[in-house]
Design a protein around this motif. Structure first.
Motif, PDB file in Angstrom:
ATOM      1  N   ARG A  38      53.247  27.849   9.445  1.00  0.00           N
ATOM      2  CA  ARG A  38      54.167  26.771   9.742  1.00  0.00           C
ATOM      3  C   ARG A  38      54.931  25.907   8.673  1.00  0.00           C
ATOM      4  NH1 ARG A  38      54.295  21.269  10.715  1.00  0.00           N
ATOM      5  NH2 ARG A  38      52.181  21.139   9.759  1.00  0.00           N
ATOM      6  N   LYS A  39      56.655  26.031   8.789  1.00  0.00           N
ATOM      7  CA  LYS A  39      57.382  25.539   7.745  1.00  0.00           C
ATOM      8  C   LYS A  39      57.416  24.073   7.979  1.00  0.00           C
ATOM      9  CE  LYS A  39      59.912  29.869   7.094  1.00  0.00           C
ATOM     10  NZ  LYS A  39      60.979  30.471   6.865  1.00  0.00           N
ATOM     11  N   GLU A  40      57.858  23.258   7.154  1.00  0.00           N
ATOM     12  CA  GLU A  40      58.322  21.967   7.476  1.00  0.00           C
ATOM     13  C   GLU A  40      59.426  21.949   8.422  1.00  0.00           C
ATOM     14  OE1 GLU A  40      56.957  18.937   6.010  1.00  0.00           O
ATOM     15  OE2 GLU A  40      55.203  20.485   5.291  1.00  0.00           O
ATOM     16  N   LYS A  41      59.375  20.764   9.255  1.00  0.00           N
ATOM     17  CA  LYS A  41      60.229  20.821  10.459  1.00  0.00           C
ATOM     18  C   LYS A  41      60.937  19.599  10.208  1.00  0.00           C
ATOM     19  CE  LYS A  41      56.876  19.081  13.642  1.00  0.00           C
ATOM     20  NZ  LYS A  41      55.559  19.230  12.756  1.00  0.00           N
ATOM     21  N   SER A  42      62.182  19.628  10.776  1.00  0.00           N
ATOM     22  CA  SER A  42      62.980  18.297  10.675  1.00  0.00           C
ATOM     23  C   SER A  42      62.703  17.763  11.881  1.00  0.00           C
ATOM     24  CB  SER A  42      64.658  18.887  10.468  1.00  0.00           C
ATOM     25  OG  SER A  42      64.962  19.828  11.309  1.00  0.00           O
ATOM     26  N   PRO A  43      63.336  16.304  12.259  1.00  0.00           N
ATOM     27  CA  PRO A  43      63.187  15.776  13.395  1.00  0.00           C
ATOM     28  C   PRO A  43      63.833  16.688  14.647  1.00  0.00           C
ATOM     29  CG  PRO A  43      63.929  14.329  11.762  1.00  0.00           C
ATOM     30  CD  PRO A  43      64.101  15.524  11.020  1.00  0.00           C
ATOM     31  N   PRO A  44      63.183  16.623  15.903  1.00  0.00           N
ATOM     32  CA  PRO A  44      63.707  17.250  16.848  1.00  0.00           C
ATOM     33  C   PRO A  44      65.054  17.061  17.273  1.00  0.00           C
ATOM     34  CG  PRO A  44      62.004  15.625  17.871  1.00  0.00           C
ATOM     35  CD  PRO A  44      62.063  15.628  16.043  1.00  0.00           C
ATOM     36  N   THR A  45      65.974  18.166  17.602  1.00  0.00           N
ATOM     37  CA  THR A  45      67.088  17.722  18.054  1.00  0.00           C
ATOM     38  C   THR A  45      67.189  17.311  19.423  1.00  0.00           C
ATOM     39  OG1 THR A  45      67.467  20.250  18.726  1.00  0.00           O
ATOM     40  CG2 THR A  45      67.980  19.523  16.442  1.00  0.00           C
ATOM     41  N   LYS A  46      68.567  16.955  19.980  1.00  0.00           N
ATOM     42  CA  LYS A  46      68.674  16.596  21.364  1.00  0.00           C
ATOM     43  C   LYS A  46      68.394  17.632  22.181  1.00  0.00           C
ATOM     44  CE  LYS A  46      72.007  13.726  22.258  1.00  0.00           C
ATOM     45  NZ  LYS A  46      73.223  13.175  22.556  1.00  0.00           N
ATOM     46  N   ALA A  47      68.944  18.873  21.670  1.00  0.00           N
ATOM     47  CA  ALA A  47      68.525  19.966  22.593  1.00  0.00           C
ATOM     48  C   ALA A  47      67.225  20.584  22.768  1.00  0.00           C
ATOM     49  CB  ALA A  47      69.272  20.998  21.982  1.00  0.00           C
ATOM     50  N   ILE A  48      66.402  20.141  21.742  1.00  0.00           N
ATOM     51  CA  ILE A  48      64.942  20.276  21.880  1.00  0.00           C
ATOM     52  C   ILE A  48      64.364  19.466  23.014  1.00  0.00           C
ATOM     53  CG2 ILE A  48      62.562  20.127  20.536  1.00  0.00           C
ATOM     54  CD1 ILE A  48      64.185  21.151  18.083  1.00  0.00           C
ATOM     55  N   ARG A  49      64.591  18.095  22.667  1.00  0.00           N
ATOM     56  CA  ARG A  49      63.941  17.016  23.675  1.00  0.00           C
ATOM     57  C   ARG A  49      64.319  17.358  25.311  1.00  0.00           C
ATOM     58  NH1 ARG A  49      66.028  13.562  19.389  1.00  0.00           N
ATOM     59  NH2 ARG A  49      67.683  13.017  20.567  1.00  0.00           N
ATOM     60  N   TYR A  50      65.627  17.725  25.284  1.00  0.00           N
ATOM     61  CA  TYR A  50      65.967  18.075  26.755  1.00  0.00           C
ATOM     62  C   TYR A  50      65.311  19.241  27.275  1.00  0.00           C
ATOM     63  CZ  TYR A  50      69.739  14.619  26.581  1.00  0.00           C
ATOM     64  OH  TYR A  50      70.579  13.299  26.486  1.00  0.00           O
ATOM     65  N   TYR A  51      65.243  20.481  26.308  1.00  0.00           N
ATOM     66  CA  TYR A  51      64.914  21.627  26.770  1.00  0.00           C
ATOM     67  C   TYR A  51      63.188  21.455  27.458  1.00  0.00           C
ATOM     68  CZ  TYR A  51      64.152  26.770  27.191  1.00  0.00           C
ATOM     69  OH  TYR A  51      63.849  27.986  27.748  1.00  0.00           O
ATOM     70  N   VAL A  52      62.433  20.832  26.243  1.00  0.00           N
ATOM     71  CA  VAL A  52      61.045  20.599  26.294  1.00  0.00           C
ATOM     72  C   VAL A  52      60.901  19.723  27.738  1.00  0.00           C
ATOM     73  CG1 VAL A  52      59.143  19.554  25.405  1.00  0.00           C
ATOM     74  CG2 VAL A  52      60.512  20.739  23.983  1.00  0.00           C
ATOM     75  N   SER A  53      61.642  18.709  27.759  1.00  0.00           N
ATOM     76  CA  SER A  53      61.508  17.673  29.133  1.00  0.00           C
ATOM     77  C   SER A  53      61.545  18.640  30.265  1.00  0.00           C
ATOM     78  CB  SER A  53      62.490  16.780  29.058  1.00  0.00           C
ATOM     79  OG  SER A  53      62.176  15.799  28.018  1.00  0.00           O
ATOM     80  N   ILE A  54      62.617  19.441  30.289  1.00  0.00           N
ATOM     81  CA  ILE A  54      62.861  20.111  31.762  1.00  0.00           C
ATOM     82  C   ILE A  54      61.654  21.270  31.696  1.00  0.00           C
ATOM     83  CG2 ILE A  54      64.364  22.121  32.511  1.00  0.00           C
ATOM     84  CD1 ILE A  54      66.714  20.545  31.153  1.00  0.00           C
ATOM     85  N   GLN A  55      61.194  21.943  30.629  1.00  0.00           N
ATOM     86  CA  GLN A  55      60.369  22.767  30.857  1.00  0.00           C
ATOM     87  C   GLN A  55      58.800  21.966  31.440  1.00  0.00           C
ATOM     88  OE1 GLN A  55      59.261  26.373  28.284  1.00  0.00           O
ATOM     89  NE2 GLN A  55      60.842  25.466  26.840  1.00  0.00           N
ATOM     90  N   SER A  56      58.767  21.079  30.938  1.00  0.00           N
ATOM     91  CA  SER A  56      57.515  20.237  31.232  1.00  0.00           C
ATOM     92  C   SER A  56      57.601  19.862  32.634  1.00  0.00           C
ATOM     93  CB  SER A  56      57.457  19.023  30.507  1.00  0.00           C
ATOM     94  OG  SER A  56      57.187  19.281  28.902  1.00  0.00           O
ATOM     95  N   ALA A  57      58.536  19.355  33.102  1.00  0.00           N
ATOM     96  CA  ALA A  57      58.967  18.991  34.624  1.00  0.00           C
ATOM     97  C   ALA A  57      58.838  20.246  35.517  1.00  0.00           C
ATOM     98  CB  ALA A  57      60.358  18.412  34.841  1.00  0.00           C
ATOM     99  N   ILE A  58      59.214  21.314  35.057  1.00  0.00           N
ATOM    100  CA  ILE A  58      58.986  22.553  35.914  1.00  0.00           C
ATOM    101  C   ILE A  58      57.530  22.992  36.057  1.00  0.00           C
ATOM    102  CG2 ILE A  58      59.704  25.038  36.092  1.00  0.00           C
ATOM    103  CD1 ILE A  58      62.468  24.284  34.968  1.00  0.00           C
ATOM    104  N   SER A  59      56.938  22.977  34.648  1.00  0.00           N
ATOM    105  CA  SER A  59      55.560  23.311  34.691  1.00  0.00           C
ATOM    106  C   SER A  59      54.803  22.420  35.546  1.00  0.00           C
ATOM    107  CB  SER A  59      55.018  23.243  33.396  1.00  0.00           C
ATOM    108  OG  SER A  59      55.748  24.223  32.385  1.00  0.00           O
ATOM    109  N   ILE A  60      54.843  21.157  35.497  1.00  0.00           N
ATOM    110  CA  ILE A  60      54.007  20.351  36.434  1.00  0.00           C
ATOM    111  C   ILE A  60      54.408  20.483  37.882  1.00  0.00           C
ATOM    112  CG2 ILE A  60      53.860  17.941  36.815  1.00  0.00           C
ATOM    113  CD1 ILE A  60      54.433  17.066  34.025  1.00  0.00           C
TER     114      ILE A  60
END
Length: 284
Positions: free
Chosen positions: A167-189
């Motif tokens: 795992r490489k050092e990561k930068s703070p999550p972008t807005k696209a990451i936050r939106y995409y992960v939120s949508i995926q989580s909602a669909i999974s639930i």
């Protein structure tokens, strides 16, 4: 460490439900209780519902359960209950929220990864490593049946270096990451609740496909938050599962042709698709 059950406690919890039918309790009653026990905690894992007034004296509420997930020293090993708070009050594990103290959620030593797999299996690996390197029978016994804070916390760092070394050092999550992960989580639930609610209408094959889709989606969410570069393989796997589900419920030559065509296009333009996908998620 924050409150976590030992191996012995996990075994006892599992055996409790397994023994009830042998004691004469009807299966329907046990199933109903398991449904309540499984569904009710879903609604107490939120800060949106606030305090529940008089019900705070009897039921486990979001206010109570937030303390269970806190890493503040005064809140450790408190509020274990899932439905009724009276048990914590009876056994002395109840703690009331102090309005002057801001709750710090999570472990006392945060995990070094958002990985769905690491979050679920790191503690088992920590127990195993503590058990292997324990020097006496007494120490091995305490690893399995003692308090979680008796485990040597240094072993987690060893395991993280071993299993998270790529795992490489990561930068703070972008807005696209936050939106995409939120949508995926909602669909999974939503998918999980739909499958659990209508489970009797699905065949074993479709249940396996739905389960694989949910698990891969959750693994994918953690990989995206960790900004892994191999997430494109998980997206391909999810896409294949969706086509398999579509073909299972609507078998036709059109579905098969669409699936094969999509696979061919994905193979030909894989490098371009992967580059565009990762740039879209990870670039500022």
């Amino acid at each position: 460490m924050s409150a976590r059950i030992t191996v012995f406690q996990a075994v006892v919890r599992s055996l409790f439900w397994a023994v009830l039918p042998l004691l004469g309790f009807p299966p329907l009653m046990i199933s109903a209780l398991l449904m309540v026990h499984g569904l009710y905690p879903f609604f107490i894992h939120t800060q949106a519902l606030g305090k529940w007034g008089w019900f705070e004296k009897i039921l486990v509420t979001p206010t109570h359960h937030g303390i269970h997930h806190a890493s503040n020293p005064q809140y450790l090993d408190k509020n274990y209950g899932d439905v009724l708070i009276v048990w914590d009050k009876l056994f002395g594990t109840f703690a009331k929220e102090d309005s002057n103290v801001k709750i710090a959620y999570g472990l006392t030593k945060p995990l070094d990864s958002h990985s769905f797999l690491w979050q679920h299996f790191h503690f088992i690996l920590e127990i195993a490593m503590n058990f292997i390197y324990a020097k006496s029978f007494k120490q091995k016994w305490r690893v399995l049946f003692g308090k979680p804070d008796e485990l040597d916390p240094r072993y987690r760092a060893v395991l993280e270096r071993k299993f998270l070394k790529f795992r490489k050092e990561k930068s703070p999550p972008t807005k696209a990451i936050r939106y995409y992960v939120s949508i995926q989580s909602a669909i999974s639930i939503f998918t999980l609740f739909a499958v659990l609610l209508f489970e009797q209408y699905f065949s074993i094959n479709s249940l396996v496909l739905f389960s694989c889709f949910i698990i891969i989606s959750l693994v994918n969410c953690g990989a995206i938050l960790d900004q892994r570069r191999w997430i494109s393989y998980l997206e391909i796997a999810r896409g294949c599962l969706l086509f398999f589900l579509l073909y299972y419920f609507y078998p036709s030559s059109y579905t098969a042709t669409w699936f094969i065509s999509s696979i061919i296009i994905a193979i030909i333009y894989y490098s371009d698709i992967k580059r565009f996908y990762t740039r879209l998620l990870y670039s500022k």
